[in-house]
Scaffold this motif. Structure first.
Motif, PDB file in Angstrom:
ATOM      1  N   PHE A 123       0.834  -1.196   0.000  1.00  0.00           N
ATOM      2  CA  PHE A 123       0.000   0.000   0.000  1.00  0.00           C
ATOM      3  C   PHE A 123       0.872   1.251   0.000  1.00  0.00           C
ATOM      4  O   PHE A 123       1.856   1.317   0.733  1.00  0.00           O
ATOM      5  CB  PHE A 123      -0.863  -0.046   1.273  1.00  0.00           C
ATOM      6  CG  PHE A 123      -2.087   0.799   1.182  1.00  0.00           C
ATOM      7  CD1 PHE A 123      -3.153   0.378   0.420  1.00  0.00           C
ATOM      8  CD2 PHE A 123      -2.158   2.008   1.837  1.00  0.00           C
ATOM      9  CE1 PHE A 123      -4.294   1.153   0.326  1.00  0.00           C
ATOM     10  CE2 PHE A 123      -3.291   2.780   1.755  1.00  0.00           C
ATOM     11  CZ  PHE A 123      -4.364   2.357   0.990  1.00  0.00           C
ATOM     12  N   ILE A 156      -8.687   1.463  -1.127  1.00  0.00           N
ATOM     13  CA  ILE A 156      -9.238   0.715   0.011  1.00  0.00           C
ATOM     14  C   ILE A 156     -10.191  -0.378  -0.477  1.00  0.00           C
ATOM     15  O   ILE A 156     -10.223  -1.473   0.067  1.00  0.00           O
ATOM     16  CB  ILE A 156      -9.913   1.678   1.020  1.00  0.00           C
ATOM     17  CG1 ILE A 156      -8.830   2.511   1.708  1.00  0.00           C
ATOM     18  CG2 ILE A 156     -10.737   0.919   2.047  1.00  0.00           C
ATOM     19  CD1 ILE A 156      -9.340   3.715   2.444  1.00  0.00           C
ATOM     20  N   MET A 159      -8.152  -3.386  -1.518  1.00  0.00           N
ATOM     21  CA  MET A 159      -7.503  -4.199  -0.476  1.00  0.00           C
ATOM     22  C   MET A 159      -8.452  -5.231   0.138  1.00  0.00           C
ATOM     23  O   MET A 159      -7.999  -6.154   0.797  1.00  0.00           O
ATOM     24  CB  MET A 159      -6.846  -3.313   0.596  1.00  0.00           C
ATOM     25  CG  MET A 159      -7.755  -2.658   1.576  1.00  0.00           C
ATOM     26  SD  MET A 159      -6.888  -1.934   3.033  1.00  0.00           S
ATOM     27  CE  MET A 159      -6.001  -0.533   2.386  1.00  0.00           C
ATOM     28  N   ASP A 160      -9.746  -5.099  -0.124  1.00  0.00           N
ATOM     29  CA  ASP A 160     -10.722  -5.975   0.521  1.00  0.00           C
ATOM     30  C   ASP A 160     -10.496  -7.463   0.237  1.00  0.00           C
ATOM     31  O   ASP A 160     -10.866  -8.307   1.047  1.00  0.00           O
ATOM     32  CB  ASP A 160     -12.151  -5.591   0.116  1.00  0.00           C
ATOM     33  CG  ASP A 160     -12.759  -4.595   1.094  1.00  0.00           C
ATOM     34  OD1 ASP A 160     -12.126  -4.339   2.140  1.00  0.00           O
ATOM     35  OD2 ASP A 160     -13.847  -4.072   0.818  1.00  0.00           O
ATOM     36  N   TYR A 162      -7.682  -8.979   0.082  1.00  0.00           N
ATOM     37  CA  TYR A 162      -6.373  -9.429   0.571  1.00  0.00           C
ATOM     38  C   TYR A 162      -6.427  -9.819   2.041  1.00  0.00           C
ATOM     39  O   TYR A 162      -7.323  -9.399   2.771  1.00  0.00           O
ATOM     40  CB  TYR A 162      -5.340  -8.318   0.355  1.00  0.00           C
ATOM     41  CG  TYR A 162      -5.042  -8.115  -1.123  1.00  0.00           C
ATOM     42  CD1 TYR A 162      -3.904  -8.658  -1.708  1.00  0.00           C
ATOM     43  CD2 TYR A 162      -5.937  -7.420  -1.940  1.00  0.00           C
ATOM     44  CE1 TYR A 162      -3.650  -8.498  -3.060  1.00  0.00           C
ATOM     45  CE2 TYR A 162      -5.694  -7.260  -3.297  1.00  0.00           C
ATOM     46  CZ  TYR A 162      -4.544  -7.806  -3.844  1.00  0.00           C
ATOM     47  OH  TYR A 162      -4.306  -7.656  -5.180  1.00  0.00           O
ATOM     48  N   ASP A 163      -5.428 -10.607   2.458  1.00  0.00           N
ATOM     49  CA  ASP A 163      -5.340 -11.020   3.856  1.00  0.00           C
ATOM     50  C   ASP A 163      -4.568 -10.012   4.697  1.00  0.00           C
ATOM     51  O   ASP A 163      -4.856  -9.821   5.876  1.00  0.00           O
ATOM     52  CB  ASP A 163      -4.642 -12.384   3.943  1.00  0.00           C
ATOM     53  CG  ASP A 163      -5.384 -13.447   3.154  1.00  0.00           C
ATOM     54  OD1 ASP A 163      -6.550 -13.696   3.487  1.00  0.00           O
ATOM     55  OD2 ASP A 163      -4.809 -14.001   2.197  1.00  0.00           O
ATOM     56  N   TYR A 164      -3.541  -9.408   4.075  1.00  0.00           N
ATOM     57  CA  TYR A 164      -2.676  -8.480   4.806  1.00  0.00           C
ATOM     58  C   TYR A 164      -2.468  -7.210   3.996  1.00  0.00           C
ATOM     59  O   TYR A 164      -2.527  -7.231   2.769  1.00  0.00           O
ATOM     60  CB  TYR A 164      -1.303  -9.118   5.060  1.00  0.00           C
ATOM     61  CG  TYR A 164      -1.348 -10.314   5.973  1.00  0.00           C
ATOM     62  CD1 TYR A 164      -1.333 -10.160   7.359  1.00  0.00           C
ATOM     63  CD2 TYR A 164      -1.421 -11.605   5.467  1.00  0.00           C
ATOM     64  CE1 TYR A 164      -1.384 -11.255   8.198  1.00  0.00           C
ATOM     65  CE2 TYR A 164      -1.477 -12.713   6.300  1.00  0.00           C
ATOM     66  CZ  TYR A 164      -1.455 -12.523   7.667  1.00  0.00           C
ATOM     67  OH  TYR A 164      -1.506 -13.609   8.508  1.00  0.00           O
ATOM     68  N   VAL A 165      -2.203  -6.131   4.712  1.00  0.00           N
ATOM     69  CA  VAL A 165      -1.843  -4.866   4.078  1.00  0.00           C
ATOM     70  C   VAL A 165      -0.514  -4.407   4.672  1.00  0.00           C
ATOM     71  O   VAL A 165      -0.373  -4.321   5.899  1.00  0.00           O
ATOM     72  CB  VAL A 165      -2.927  -3.792   4.319  1.00  0.00           C
ATOM     73  CG1 VAL A 165      -2.485  -2.448   3.751  1.00  0.00           C
ATOM     74  CG2 VAL A 165      -4.250  -4.223   3.704  1.00  0.00           C
ATOM     75  N   VAL A 166       0.453  -4.168   3.799  1.00  0.00           N
ATOM     76  CA  VAL A 166       1.755  -3.669   4.252  1.00  0.00           C
ATOM     77  C   VAL A 166       1.959  -2.305   3.615  1.00  0.00           C
ATOM     78  O   VAL A 166       1.925  -2.166   2.392  1.00  0.00           O
ATOM     79  CB  VAL A 166       2.881  -4.648   3.834  1.00  0.00           C
ATOM     80  CG1 VAL A 166       4.253  -4.019   4.065  1.00  0.00           C
ATOM     81  CG2 VAL A 166       2.763  -5.959   4.605  1.00  0.00           C
TER      82      VAL A 166
END
Lengths: 207, 207
Positions: A123, A156, A159-160, A162-166
Motif C-alpha cells: 500500500f 481501500i 484491499m478488501d 487481501y489477507d494483509y496490508v503492508v
C-alpha cells in the motif's frame, strides 16, 4: 512434520514499489521460491530469459492458456503476462513456499485458483498523509483533497480481497513485515491442526 | 494512524513452558504490556506484589467477580486467579498491545469476552516425536504408543479454539515466532481497512 509450502502473493497499485520490495525480500530469504512470470513482451536491455521472465511468442503463450498451464494471465499493452501453474504446484508439494509478485488483476485470478494462498497488498504511504492534509485544511484546495479522497477509496476497495496490508513507507520495514507474515502463517492453527490430524490418521492406519 | 492495541493470549497445556517463553519475550519487547494476574494464593519466597501477581484476599477477589472487574478467573487448588478487565481495556484503548499468559481454562473465558483477541497455543514438541516413535515401531510397547496417541488427541482438540500454534521445541525460536505473529497481526487487512474506513468517514464529516 511434513508440510506443504504456502503460496504468498504480493500485489498492489502500480507504482507502489512491488518489484523493489520483492527484490530486497529475496536478498534476505533463501527458502523462498520466486515464480518467474512468462511474457510475450520483448526482452529489454539487461534482462535475461529465465531470470526476469520466460519470454514466449504469442503462439506459445496461447497454447499454454489452452493447455491450462497458467495459474493466471493478463494482457497489458498487447502483451501477455502469466504465471506457470505447474511450477507453483510442484514447488508447494515439495514443501517450499512460493512467492508471486504480480499486478492486482492477476492476483485476483490466483485467488480464484488458489484461495488457500496468502494475499498481501502493498500500500502506498500516501493515505497516511491524507490525515495531515485534512487537519491542515485550508492550505490545500478542496478539489485536491476530493481527488485524493477518491483515489484512497478505490485503493481501500482493492484491499478488501487481501489477507494483509503492508504500507510501503520504507522498503526495509515492508520486507520485515512480509517476513513476519510468512513466519506467522506457518504457525496458523488451521494449517498445523491439519498436519497433526493427518499424522493421527496415519497412526491409526498403522496401529 | 490511530490504532487500538491488540490483545494476545498465550496458553497451552500445563508444563509446556508458557512462563519461560513469556519472560524471554518480555526481555526482548518493550512495547508489550504484560497484564499481571490477580490471585488469592499465598505469596511465595522471592515473589513481589504487583510484579508476579496482585495478591488479594478471598473476600476482595469475590467482590471483583461481583463487580465484573475480571476478564477471566478460575479456581485452582482452592485459590482464585484472574485478569483485571479494566487494565486490559484501558491499555488497548491507549493503543498498546496487551499480552496475557494464562491457563487453557482462562484463555477460553477471555475468548468469550474478547473474541477479537489473538489466541496462541504453545505446544509441546512431543507430538513431533510421535512420528519417529511410529516409524520405529516395535521398539516401543503398543500401550505406550496408544497412551501417547490419546494425549496427542486431547492436545489437538484443545488447539481448535486458537488462532496460532507455536511448538516450544526451543525457547528462542518460540519467542521469534510469537514476535512474528504480533507484527503480522498488525498488518491484517481487516484491522487496517477498518482504520482507513474510519479515516475516510472523518474526512466526509469535515468536508
Amino acid at each position: 512434520m511434513d508440510e506443504n509450502g504456502i503460496l504468498f502473493v504480493l500485489s498492489g497499485p502500480s507504482g507502489v514499489g512491488k518489484g523493489t520490495v520483492r527484490k530486497e525480500l529475496f536478498e534476505q530469504e533463501d527458502d523462498l521460491a520466486y515464480s518467474i512470470s512468462m511474457t510475450t513482451r520483448e526482452r529489454r536491455a539487461g534482462e535475461q530469459d529465465g531470470v526476469d521472465y520466460f519470454y514466449k511468442t504469442n503462439q506459445q503463450f496461447e497454447q499454454l492458456i489452452a493447455d491450462n498451464e497458467l495459474l493466471e494471465y493478463a494482457r497489458f499493452v498487447n502483451n501477455y503476462y502469466g504465471t506457470p501453474r505447474r511450477y507453483v504446484e510442484n514447488t508447494l508439494a515439495a514443501g517450499q513456499d512460493v512467492f508471486l509478485e504480480i499486478e492486482v488483476q492477476g492476483a485476483m485470478q490466483v485467488k480464484d485458483n488458489f484461495p488457500e494462498g496468502v494475499f498481501i497488498f502493498l500500500f502506498p504511504p500516501s493515505l497516511d498523509e491524507l490525515k495531515s492534509r485534512i487537519t491542515s485544511r485550508g492550505t490545500e484546495s478542496q478539489d485536491a483533497v476530493l481527488k485524493r479522497l477518491q483515489e484512497a477509496r478505490s485503493e481501500i476497495d482493492m484491499m478488501d480481497a487481501y489477507d494483509y496490508v503492508v504500507v510501503n513507507d520504507d522498503v526495509q520495514k515492508a520486507v520485515m513485515k512480509i517476513q513476519s507474515i510468512i513466519q506467522s502463517e506457518h504457525c496458523r492453527r488451521d494449517r498445523i491442526a491439519k498436519q497433526y490430524k493427518r499424522l493421527l490418521e496415519e497412526v491409526n492406519y498403522d496401529a
